[in-house]
Enzyme design. Structure first.
Site, PDB file in Angstrom:
ATOM      1  N   SER A  45       0.803  -1.230   0.000  1.00  0.00           N
ATOM      2  CA  SER A  45       0.000   0.000   0.000  1.00  0.00           C
ATOM      3  C   SER A  45       0.834   1.277   0.000  1.00  0.00           C
ATOM      4  O   SER A  45       0.339   2.325  -0.385  1.00  0.00           O
ATOM      5  CB  SER A  45      -0.962   0.017   1.186  1.00  0.00           C
ATOM      6  OG  SER A  45      -0.242   0.111   2.396  1.00  0.00           O
ATOM      7  N   LYS A  88       0.044   4.890   6.700  1.00  0.00           N
ATOM      8  CA  LYS A  88      -0.698   5.692   5.722  1.00  0.00           C
ATOM      9  C   LYS A  88      -0.014   7.035   5.524  1.00  0.00           C
ATOM     10  O   LYS A  88       0.690   7.530   6.383  1.00  0.00           O
ATOM     11  CB  LYS A  88      -2.139   5.946   6.191  1.00  0.00           C
ATOM     12  CG  LYS A  88      -2.973   4.704   6.344  1.00  0.00           C
ATOM     13  CD  LYS A  88      -3.239   4.073   5.015  1.00  0.00           C
ATOM     14  CE  LYS A  88      -4.106   2.832   5.169  1.00  0.00           C
ATOM     15  NZ  LYS A  88      -4.309   2.159   3.910  1.00  0.00           N
TER      16      LYS A  88
END
Length: 122
Positions: A45, A88
């Site tokens: 990710s 993130k």
């Protein structure tokens, strides 16, 4: 009494070494909880900035001082599974206007919202 005196230096040495080991473990614990920790990233990710299997040093001071900015990479507890942590990139902080694609699998529809809470959407 003579046997007790023979064991005294050995017991003193063992207690000293135990105290040193306990101090080291306490220092590691405090460092891990309050300053920084090492985290292994799993999954694609965060490509290309971080690769699958990279180890990163995660410092804990910036988030406590409120100095997280757009573009920073953060490691947070997953809202879907609190036993996991996720890495993130911060898209916007409190007060920023953020645009995003509603459902990229179905359409290109975009929305623009005011990010009203710190560490909002994950």
């Amino acid at each position: 009494m003579g046997k007790l005196l023979e064991w005294m230096p050995i017991v003193k040495d063992a207690l000293h070494k135990t105290a040193v080991a306990a101090n080291i473990l306490c220092l590691l614990h405090v460092t891990n909880v309050h300053l920084f920790s090492v985290v292994k990233l799993v999954g694609p990710s965060m490509l290309p900035a971080f690769n699958n299997g990279n180890f990163v040093l995660s410092e804990r001071i910036t988030s406590r001082s409120g100095k997280v900015r757009s573009g920073d990479a953060v490691i947070i507890r997953s809202p879907e599974d609190p036993t996991k942590v996720v890495c993130k990139r911060v898209k916007g902080v409190e007060g920023d206007v953020v645009s995003y694609v509603v459902d990229p699998n179905k359409s290109d529809e975009q929305k623009t919202d005011l990010n009203e809470i710190l560490f909002g959407w994950v």
